[in-house]
Design an enzyme around this catalytic site. Structure first.
Site: not given
Lengths: 182, 357
Positions: B64, B333
């Site tokens: 993303h 992440y």
């Protein structure tokens, strides 16, 4: 009595040593383990890492006070000077790392903008404002100092066993046993 | 006291004991750290695979990567208070938001018209230093249910160096071997590209636990339902690789954009550990309040840049579920965040002139 003539460490010093030995070894294994898996272990290891780190920070402060109050037994008089110097240097490095690691971890999370949550609802204050540059430097330091601490602990363990098994000079016993009867 | 001199053989044995103790401890440490376990799926390996697919774009998120910062607030109406004791749900509570609207993939210069999926990440600021972070996607289900399968999907979708596109044979083989992807694939067939970030519904996909004031746990999923009606991507938009950001700015120039935060409560027996399975449509839904976005900012210097939207940064009253994707997202992440903040720091020290990404 004069602390320098003591044969063994004080009882509080011994209790703190062995309690913290377990906690710090656990902490180091938790630390390398939690960043090396994407499994559910990651989550609970991270949740354990933070309160355990803060507990170690609190205990090392108590421990330094105990050391200051009760002192330490003298090393054997016949210990070669290089071993004596190594012993002093490595011990102060151990204390420095025990103190620095939790503080770096806490500051690092603050710099990364993460809330430092110890338990549900208990969040520590931020030590610094978010900064990716500071985060990155501290994140790097946290890993490499942790590996240094583990190496130092292995050295400490090897030296303790050397005193206990090879030299048999009472140094290991000063941390494992109470004061001997004269 | 005087050290004794044990016989040489005995000494060798004692040194061996010392060496063994140290070696066993060091080996255990290396094993736990993954250095002796090349097959283990580590956050490092997950992020490496994302980099294999999209290349390394320094300073950007590894997935993303293309997105925009948005700022606004969430106003709770109190409807979710009975399900969660989190202060964010107290009646009338207004929580500042720093969000990020993005498209999937590791390429920060991708064409907005390529994927039909948009994503919305939010950080709610709560009193007492607590935060609630969530990263939602505009799709009804996740393609896979485990980190391992997601990793295999990433590997199968690695672009072929000649065509620049994933090898259909590899993709086909992956989907054939993973029947849990069927609901996702069925949705993709019917999915239409939206004309905007602001007129689509975003879903948490993973299940979470809400803990109420009495300590009772409720399994939930949440999502954002837009006030703006859905309209599909136009032909003119297809010509503009950045149409989503252009549309976002145009709409925000006219006024704030709103979504309703909808909490869906599981019935006993509903799957909480499988993000590929939607819960039946008749489950209880609660409109918990309004998410309002007032302005957008480029991610290069926006407030979302240095936020890791780790879905397990949660306040008291919200907790993770047994969904295995949650821990994997949290771990991966974090690794992506470590890499891009290091790159940011390096670019900041090597040049104070160049704009950072």
């Amino acid at each position: 009595m004069n602390p320098r003539t003591a044969v063994t460490f004080s009882l509080p010093a011994r209790l703190l040593h062995w309690l913290m030995a377990i906690m710090i070894l656990t902490m180091l294994f938790v630390g390398v383990g939690m960043v090396a898996t994407v499994s559910e272990r990651h989550v609970w290891l991270v949740q354990l890492h933070k309160p355990l780190g803060i507990a170690i920070l609190a205990l090392v402060i108590v421990r330094l006070l105990v050391r200051w109050r009760y002192g330490t037994p003298a090393l054997p008089a016949d210990l070669p000077p290089w071993q004596r110097h190594s012993a002093h240097l490595s011990h102060w490095m151990l204390y420095a790392l025990m103190l620095a690691m939790p503080l770096i971890g806490w500051t690092m999370l603050s710099a990364g903008g993460y809330p430092v949550t110890l338990f549900a609802g208990v969040t520590l204050p931020d030590l610094v404002s978010p900064s990716p540059t500071l985060y990155s430097a501290l994140r790097f330091a946290h890993t490499w100092l942790a590996l240094s601490l583990f190496a130092l602990i292995l050295l400490h363990l090897a030296a303790a066993l050397y005193h206990g098994l090879i030299r048999r000079d009472g140094v290991l016993a000063s941390m494992t046993k109470g004061r001997r009867k004269p | 006291m005087t050290p004794k001199n044990p016989p040489p053989l005995n000494t060798i044995f004692r040194f061996t004991v010392i060496g063994l103790v140290v070696a066993i401890l060091a080996t255990a440490f290396a094993y736990v750290g993954g250095w002796l376990d090349p097959g283990r799926l580590t956050p490092d390996r997950m992020i490496n695979t994302l980099e294999d697919n999209a290349g390394v774009h320094e300073g950007y998120r590894r997935n993303h990567a293309k997105g925009y910062c948005v700022v606004g607030s969430f106003e709770s109406n109190g409807n979710a208070e009975s399900l969660s004791r989190a202060t964010v749900f107290a009646t009338g509570q207004v929580s500042p938001l720093i969000g990020r609207l993005a498209i999937p993939g590791g390429n920060p210069h991708a064409d907005d018209g390529m994927p039909p999926i948009r994503s919305f990440a939010l950080q709610f600021e709560l009193p007492n230093g607590e935060q609630w972070r969530t990263a939602m996607n505009a799709m009804p289900v996740f393609p896979v249910s485990t980190p391992q399968a997601f990793w295999e999907l990433l590997q199968a979708s690695q672009p072929d160096p000649r065509s620049g596109k994933p090898d259909p044979a590899k993709m086909g083989a992956f989907f054939a071997g993973h029947p849990e992807t069927k609901p996702f694939l069925a949705w993709v067939k019917t999915a239409r590209h939206s004309s905007s970030f602001v007129n689509v519904e975003y879903n948490s996909l993973d299940a979470f636990r809400f803990i109420d004031a009495g300590g009772t746990t409720h399994f939930v999923r949440w999502g954002l339902v837009p006030e703006a009606p859905f309209t599909p991507m136009t032909d003119a938009q297809k010509q503009d690789p950045d149409f989503l950001s252009h549309d976002l700015r145009e709409r925000l120039d006219k006024g704030p954009q709103r979504w309703h935060l909808i909490v869906t409560v599981a019935n006993p027996g509903d799957p909480t550990n499988d993000a590929t399975l939607a819960w039946p449509a008749d489950r209880r839904q609660i409109d918990a309040g309004i998410v309002t976005i007032d302005r957008a900012q480029d991610q290069a210097d926006g407030p979302c840049r240095d936020i890791n939207y780790d879905p397990l940064v949660l306040p008291d009253g919200i907790a993770g579920s047994d969904d295995p994707l949650l821990s994997a997202r949290s771990a991966a992440y974090s690794e992506s965040y470590n890499r891009r903040t290091r790159e940011e720091a390096e670019s900041a020290t090597s040049s104070t002139q160049e704009p950072r990404s």
